[in-house]
Design an enzyme around this catalytic site. Structure first.
Site: not given
Length: 218
Positions: A128-130
């Site tokens: 989700v972060y990337l």
């Protein structure tokens, strides 16, 4: 120069603020908590208390007005959930970019992440972060009113900086001390010839100033 840094209390941001203050630039760090202000002052930076998760574009633009450059170095942090990857790593970056446009601040540097990609697959927190970082980068790239540079460091470490890096469009994975990331950022805000570039950064054989001049075409 006056440089405004989002995420002003972050580990890279504090290092950057010290470097900017040491060379005579004026650094201002946007922070969410007033109790972080003293640490910024000790680094030589002006603390600006503002929550990028709830502020309006106009409120952020007001803090950016008169700056020569803006650096987005905010992040939800490793302990945060998926929701804050969207509200900080993506939405706050978009907000900060829009505010820079509104304030007329052209020079805009983003601290992104190696592997950031809006099409990244997966449902784990890091996936989700990337994806969030990739979506933010793509948004910034679409803003013609900004002279943007996107910096994607490799694995961050707290080792002492060496001042020697590899800075290229594609470096492959590798570690990089936060000290050296800050040193590269200090050079980038001052080198508008790197506008329009997305750069990966790991430790390497080249002095920071030489590496930045090289990618700038000097």
């Amino acid at each position: 120069m006056r440089i405004v840094i989002a995420g002003g209390h972050g580990q890279i941001a504090l290092r950057l603020e010290r470097l900017l203050a040491a060379r005579g630039d004026e650094a201002a760090g946007i922070i969410r908590k007033a109790e972080q202000a003293d640490e910024l002052r000790q680094a030589g930076a002006e603390p600006v208390v503002l929550d990028l998760e709830s502020a309006s574009v106009d409120e952020v633009a007001e803090r950016l007005r008169g700056a020569d450059a803006a650096v987005f170095a905010a992040g939800a942090g490793p302990g945060s959930g998926a929701a804050r990857k969207d509200t900080v790593d993506k939405a706050a970056a978009v907000l900060f970019a829009d505010a820079a446009v509104r304030a007329g601040v052209r020079r805009f540097v983003v601290v992104s992440s190696m592997g950031a990609d809006p099409r990244h697959q997966g449902d784990e927190i890091f996936d989700v972060y990337l994806r969030a970082k990739g979506e933010a980068d793509a948004y910034v790239r679409g803003l013609d009113a900004l002279d943007w540079t996107i910096l994607r460091p490799g694995q961050l470490t707290d080792d002492a900086g060496t001042g020697l890096v590899r800075l290229e469009a594609r470096t492959g994975r590798g570690p990089i001390p936060r000290d050296d990331v800050a040193a590269v950022l200090a050079e980038l805000v001052d080198t508008s010839a790197t506008a329009g570039l997305t750069l990966e950064l790991i430790s390497g054989p080249v002095p920071v100033s030489v590496a930045v001049k090289s990618v700038a075409g000097n």
